[in-house]
Design an enzyme around this catalytic site. Sequence first.
Site, PDB file in Angstrom:
ATOM      1  N   LYS A  79       0.839  -1.208   0.000  1.00 25.02           N
ATOM      2  CA  LYS A  79       0.000   0.000   0.000  1.00 25.02           C
ATOM      3  C   LYS A  79       0.872   1.256   0.000  1.00 25.02           C
ATOM      4  O   LYS A  79       2.057   1.199   0.341  1.00 25.02           O
ATOM      5  CB  LYS A  79      -0.935  -0.020   1.218  1.00 25.02           C
ATOM      6  CG  LYS A  79      -0.207  -0.051   2.551  1.00 25.02           C
ATOM      7  CD  LYS A  79      -1.145  -0.442   3.692  1.00 25.02           C
ATOM      8  CE  LYS A  79      -0.403  -0.429   5.021  1.00 25.02           C
ATOM      9  NZ  LYS A  79      -1.213  -0.995   6.106  1.00 25.02           N
ATOM     10  N   TYR A  99      14.723  30.008   9.448  1.00 24.47           N
ATOM     11  CA  TYR A  99      13.450  30.667   9.758  1.00 24.47           C
ATOM     12  C   TYR A  99      13.299  30.909  11.257  1.00 24.47           C
ATOM     13  O   TYR A  99      13.584  30.016  12.066  1.00 24.47           O
ATOM     14  CB  TYR A  99      12.282  29.796   9.294  1.00 24.47           C
ATOM     15  CG  TYR A  99      12.011  29.879   7.814  1.00 24.47           C
ATOM     16  CD1 TYR A  99      11.695  31.096   7.206  1.00 24.47           C
ATOM     17  CD2 TYR A  99      12.044  28.741   7.023  1.00 24.47           C
ATOM     18  CE1 TYR A  99      11.444  31.165   5.855  1.00 24.47           C
ATOM     19  CE2 TYR A  99      11.784  28.796   5.669  1.00 24.47           C
ATOM     20  CZ  TYR A  99      11.483  30.014   5.086  1.00 24.47           C
ATOM     21  OH  TYR A  99      11.229  30.088   3.756  1.00 24.47           O
TER      22      TYR A  99
HETATM   23  C1  LIG Z   1      -0.436  -1.947   6.786  1.00 26.66           C
HETATM   24  C2  LIG Z   1      -0.995  -3.253   7.189  1.00 26.66           C
HETATM   25  C3  LIG Z   1      -0.180  -4.397   7.296  1.00 26.66           C
HETATM   26  C4  LIG Z   1       1.316  -4.338   7.159  1.00 26.66           C
HETATM   27  O1  LIG Z   1       1.866  -3.853   8.346  1.00 26.66           O
HETATM   28  P1  LIG Z   1       3.453  -3.837   8.608  1.00 26.66           P
HETATM   29  O2  LIG Z   1       3.558  -3.495  10.042  1.00 26.66           O
HETATM   30  O3  LIG Z   1       4.016  -2.797   7.718  1.00 26.66           O
HETATM   31  O4  LIG Z   1       3.957  -5.194   8.283  1.00 26.66           O
HETATM   32  C5  LIG Z   1      -0.795  -5.614   7.551  1.00 26.66           C
HETATM   33  N1  LIG Z   1      -2.127  -5.703   7.734  1.00 26.66           N
HETATM   34  C6  LIG Z   1      -2.937  -4.627   7.674  1.00 26.66           C
HETATM   35  C7  LIG Z   1      -4.389  -4.800   7.888  1.00 26.66           C
HETATM   36  C8  LIG Z   1      -2.402  -3.364   7.416  1.00 26.66           C
HETATM   37  O5  LIG Z   1      -3.193  -2.292   7.400  1.00 26.66           O
END
Ligand SMILES: *Cc1c(COP(=O)(O)O)cnc(C)c1O
Length: 391
Positions: free
Chosen positions: A59, A280
């Site tokens: 993702k 800044y």
């Molecule tokens: C993002 C996500 C993962 C992966 O998590 P990691 O900690 O990056 O391995 C797995 N399951 C779900 C439902 C997620 O949202």
Amino acid sequence: MLQSCVQQGDAMELASSDEALLSDAPVGGRLTVDLDAIRANYLSLSRQVTPATVAAVLKADAYGLGADIIAPELYEEGCRRFFVADIREAARLQDALPGDVEIYMLNGLPSGSEHAAASRGVRPVLNTLDQISAWQGICSRLGLRLGAAIQVDTGMSRLGLSAKDVDKLAEDHHWAKSFDPVLLLSHLACADEPDNDVNAEQLASFLVYAALLPCKELSIANSGGVFLGSAFHADCVRSGVALYGVNPTGRLRNPMRPAIQIEGRVIQLRDIAAGTGVGYGLCFTARASGTLATIGVGYADGWPRSLSGKGAVFFRGQRLPIVGRVSMDSIMVDVTELPRGAIKPDDLVELVGPHQTLEEVARDAGTIAYELLTAIGSRYARTYLKRAPGR
Ligand SMILES: *Cc1c(COP(=O)(O)O)cnc(C)c1O
């Protein structure tokens, strides 16, 4: 007339050489992604969870690192199950992969997207009873018993069916005639805290739900869950951050191989006198005279403002503290400790690499490595390292 043609020709020649010049022009920062390390991490997780399998979580463009480049590498290592957030990410992944894969959308099945998902063969993670009915509906209309996952909430209160929803589904399994409930999922709230009792409690409710529902395979572990023991591996683990080399265990030693390096370019050097304000708000004032380097990476490149006056970069192993506020496109670092002339404009400094892990930067910034990764942005020159095939 003749003259204008010549001019046009010249302009075109200029334009094409301009493109070449642009692509060679130095950028403020460089991101190097080690594809071999990502493959090695996939294999080491696979070995650890066998006979369970590892599904890759890609993702947010593989946590900012490039899903279309990383997915085929994982496919070559045998990965056939992938998770993304939504249908757009799923479609992009389909374009990058052969057809014999399962792609699941974690964020469910928004109403109106049923047809797009079904016709593309993308599988929803069904998070509500309404989504289950909608998937039944489209599968019946198309006369296809398509696959899907069902997610149950075992304590995180984010996504998935409640206990009451599960009871309703368990009363009568007729819904499983219209689609194929391949996977039952749940997600751990504290997987990076191995000593937290909540993990075992979530697993116990998950197994209760699993006994009530006719799903073929079970999956509860993310990357952190892999390191909670084999009971958490179930049939399939869903790993994201560990593939990209981030320590998923909540313990000091990182069992994964780091997969990214970030470097920033020195875009200016400046000698300053004692009492000079920097950046800044002039939040930093030099106590003594010294030398500053301005580095061409800022918060638009995912180097958060919370590192103002806190973090550091490295040059030939020497720590160079960030002084003043992080700007959009640059940071200033104190290079006074380096021998005179040792660092020059155009040199690259290490932001993430052998001397400084992403986790250390995240700690300095008061955030987690996940957030830094996904904030990397599109401005870095990207290099993907890969061993030549057959070596
Ligand atoms: C993002 C996500 C993962 C992966 O998590 P990691 O900690 O990056 O391995 C797995 N399951 C779900 C439902 C997620 O949202």
